[in-house]
Design a protein around this motif. Sequence first.
Motif, PDB file in Angstrom:
ATOM      1  N   MET A 182       1.088  -1.004  -0.595  1.00 24.93           N
ATOM      2  CA  MET A 182       0.155   0.000   0.021  1.00 24.93           C
ATOM      3  C   MET A 182       1.026   0.938  -0.387  1.00 24.93           C
ATOM      4  O   MET A 182       1.995   1.370   1.098  1.00 24.93           O
ATOM      5  CB  MET A 182      -0.507   0.049   1.724  1.00 24.93           C
ATOM      6  CG  MET A 182      -2.241   1.358   1.314  1.00 24.93           C
ATOM      7  SD  MET A 182      -3.170   1.310   2.686  1.00 24.93           S
ATOM      8  CE  MET A 182      -3.576  -0.454   2.589  1.00 24.93           C
ATOM      9  N   GLY A 183       0.512   2.437  -0.756  1.00 25.31           N
ATOM     10  CA  GLY A 183       1.495   3.483  -0.714  1.00 25.31           C
ATOM     11  C   GLY A 183       1.231   4.318   0.139  1.00 25.31           C
ATOM     12  O   GLY A 183       0.300   4.307   0.766  1.00 25.31           O
ATOM     13  N   LEU A 184       1.737   5.545   0.478  1.00 20.91           N
ATOM     14  CA  LEU A 184       0.852   6.584   1.023  1.00 20.91           C
ATOM     15  C   LEU A 184      -0.016   7.424   0.710  1.00 20.91           C
ATOM     16  O   LEU A 184      -0.930   7.231   1.684  1.00 20.91           O
ATOM     17  CB  LEU A 184       2.219   7.747   0.868  1.00 20.91           C
ATOM     18  CG  LEU A 184       1.997   9.031   2.083  1.00 20.91           C
ATOM     19  CD1 LEU A 184       2.436   8.129   3.410  1.00 20.91           C
ATOM     20  CD2 LEU A 184       3.628   9.768   1.860  1.00 20.91           C
ATOM     21  N   PHE A 185      -0.464   7.586  -0.317  1.00 23.16           N
ATOM     22  CA  PHE A 185      -1.927   8.055  -0.821  1.00 23.16           C
ATOM     23  C   PHE A 185      -2.574   6.683  -0.485  1.00 23.16           C
ATOM     24  O   PHE A 185      -3.460   7.563   0.469  1.00 23.16           O
ATOM     25  CB  PHE A 185      -2.344   8.744  -2.239  1.00 23.16           C
ATOM     26  CG  PHE A 185      -3.072   9.011  -2.632  1.00 23.16           C
ATOM     27  CD1 PHE A 185      -3.116  10.663  -2.781  1.00 23.16           C
ATOM     28  CD2 PHE A 185      -4.561   8.313  -3.061  1.00 23.16           C
ATOM     29  CE1 PHE A 185      -4.012  10.974  -3.518  1.00 23.16           C
ATOM     30  CE2 PHE A 185      -5.642   9.327  -3.577  1.00 23.16           C
ATOM     31  CZ  PHE A 185      -5.630  10.114  -3.674  1.00 23.16           C
ATOM     32  N   GLU A 186      -2.875   5.837  -0.295  1.00 26.15           N
ATOM     33  CA  GLU A 186      -3.878   4.739   0.172  1.00 26.15           C
ATOM     34  C   GLU A 186      -3.965   4.831   1.090  1.00 26.15           C
ATOM     35  O   GLU A 186      -5.261   4.953   1.797  1.00 26.15           O
ATOM     36  CB  GLU A 186      -3.442   3.458  -0.371  1.00 26.15           C
ATOM     37  CG  GLU A 186      -3.801   3.250  -1.877  1.00 26.15           C
ATOM     38  CD  GLU A 186      -2.642   3.869  -2.599  1.00 26.15           C
ATOM     39  OE1 GLU A 186      -1.699   3.730  -2.346  1.00 26.15           O
ATOM     40  OE2 GLU A 186      -2.627   3.917  -3.872  1.00 26.15           O
TER      41      GLU A 186
ATOM     42  N   THR B 161       6.516  25.747  -2.125  1.00 26.53           N
ATOM     43  CA  THR B 161       5.805  26.029  -2.321  1.00 26.53           C
ATOM     44  C   THR B 161       4.893  24.566  -2.862  1.00 26.53           C
ATOM     45  O   THR B 161       4.267  24.221  -3.432  1.00 26.53           O
ATOM     46  CB  THR B 161       5.581  27.247  -3.419  1.00 26.53           C
ATOM     47  OG1 THR B 161       5.889  28.244  -2.558  1.00 26.53           O
ATOM     48  CG2 THR B 161       4.475  27.329  -4.323  1.00 26.53           C
ATOM     49  N   MET B 162       5.879  23.825  -3.566  1.00 27.49           N
ATOM     50  CA  MET B 162       6.391  22.806  -4.533  1.00 27.49           C
ATOM     51  C   MET B 162       5.519  21.641  -3.068  1.00 27.49           C
ATOM     52  O   MET B 162       4.318  20.775  -4.038  1.00 27.49           O
ATOM     53  CB  MET B 162       7.125  22.496  -4.907  1.00 27.49           C
ATOM     54  CG  MET B 162       7.697  23.110  -6.260  1.00 27.49           C
ATOM     55  SD  MET B 162       9.147  22.212  -6.849  1.00 27.49           S
ATOM     56  CE  MET B 162      10.742  22.112  -5.769  1.00 27.49           C
ATOM     57  N   PHE B 163       6.014  21.594  -2.581  1.00 29.92           N
ATOM     58  CA  PHE B 163       5.242  20.275  -0.932  1.00 29.92           C
ATOM     59  C   PHE B 163       4.214  21.188  -0.802  1.00 29.92           C
ATOM     60  O   PHE B 163       3.099  20.408  -0.633  1.00 29.92           O
ATOM     61  CB  PHE B 163       6.547  20.474   0.666  1.00 29.92           C
ATOM     62  CG  PHE B 163       5.317  20.124   1.474  1.00 29.92           C
ATOM     63  CD1 PHE B 163       5.089  18.975   1.546  1.00 29.92           C
ATOM     64  CD2 PHE B 163       4.593  21.412   2.428  1.00 29.92           C
ATOM     65  CE1 PHE B 163       5.188  17.730   2.419  1.00 29.92           C
ATOM     66  CE2 PHE B 163       4.356  19.933   3.370  1.00 29.92           C
ATOM     67  CZ  PHE B 163       4.542  18.753   3.288  1.00 29.92           C
TER      68      PHE B 163
ATOM     69  N   ARG C  20      -3.329  18.298  -2.074  1.00 26.96           N
ATOM     70  CA  ARG C  20      -4.149  17.241  -3.098  1.00 26.96           C
ATOM     71  C   ARG C  20      -3.895  15.615  -2.043  1.00 26.96           C
ATOM     72  O   ARG C  20      -4.529  14.656  -2.203  1.00 26.96           O
ATOM     73  CB  ARG C  20      -3.836  17.162  -3.899  1.00 26.96           C
ATOM     74  CG  ARG C  20      -4.048  18.326  -4.861  1.00 26.96           C
ATOM     75  CD  ARG C  20      -2.697  19.492  -6.199  1.00 26.96           C
ATOM     76  NE  ARG C  20      -3.328  19.989  -6.555  1.00 26.96           N
ATOM     77  CZ  ARG C  20      -3.421  21.428  -5.790  1.00 26.96           C
ATOM     78  NH1 ARG C  20      -2.995  21.214  -4.840  1.00 26.96           N
ATOM     79  NH2 ARG C  20      -3.771  22.325  -6.704  1.00 26.96           N
ATOM     80  N   VAL C  21      -3.000  15.754  -1.249  1.00 23.02           N
ATOM     81  CA  VAL C  21      -3.232  14.520  -0.091  1.00 23.02           C
ATOM     82  C   VAL C  21      -3.995  14.177   0.837  1.00 23.02           C
ATOM     83  O   VAL C  21      -4.050  15.157   1.404  1.00 23.02           O
ATOM     84  CB  VAL C  21      -1.440  14.451   0.380  1.00 23.02           C
ATOM     85  CG1 VAL C  21      -1.839  12.929   1.489  1.00 23.02           C
ATOM     86  CG2 VAL C  21      -0.505  14.907  -0.790  1.00 23.02           C
ATOM     87  N   PRO C  22      -4.732  13.316   0.517  1.00 23.68           N
ATOM     88  CA  PRO C  22      -6.004  13.494   1.630  1.00 23.68           C
ATOM     89  C   PRO C  22      -5.813  12.854   2.857  1.00 23.68           C
ATOM     90  O   PRO C  22      -4.687  12.087   3.116  1.00 23.68           O
ATOM     91  CB  PRO C  22      -7.027  12.054   1.439  1.00 23.68           C
ATOM     92  CG  PRO C  22      -6.727  11.800   0.276  1.00 23.68           C
ATOM     93  CD  PRO C  22      -4.814  12.339  -0.512  1.00 23.68           C
TER      94      PRO C  22
END
Length: 105
Positions: free
Chosen positions: A1-5, A26-28, A34-36
């Motif tokens: 399972m990845g970080l997003f999941e 700013t990139m972070f 967009r990360v839940p």
Amino acid sequence: MGLFETMQQRSTPVRAGVIGAGTFATMFLHQAARVPNLQVSAVVDLSEERGRAALDTAGLTGTRVATSVDAVLGADDVDVVVEATGSPSRAPRTRWARSRPGSTS
């Protein structure tokens, strides 16, 4: 399972404090928006204006901006600190270590 999941499955958000408001920060911030279950609680920069501009560019609202790392170190609404100044040698590691209860360093 990845970080997003993994983040999707969390019941509470990870609350981040970001030190820096330049290109890397700013990139972070753009990705964090967009990360839940990743909430940016504060951005610290020498310039409040630059901190607000980084948040605006990333599309984040409701995040406080400060000019002192004290705003994130030990803050009740910060679980993790992201050092994004591009100068790791200036990172507040020593200050953080000294702020910890029972620290003698």
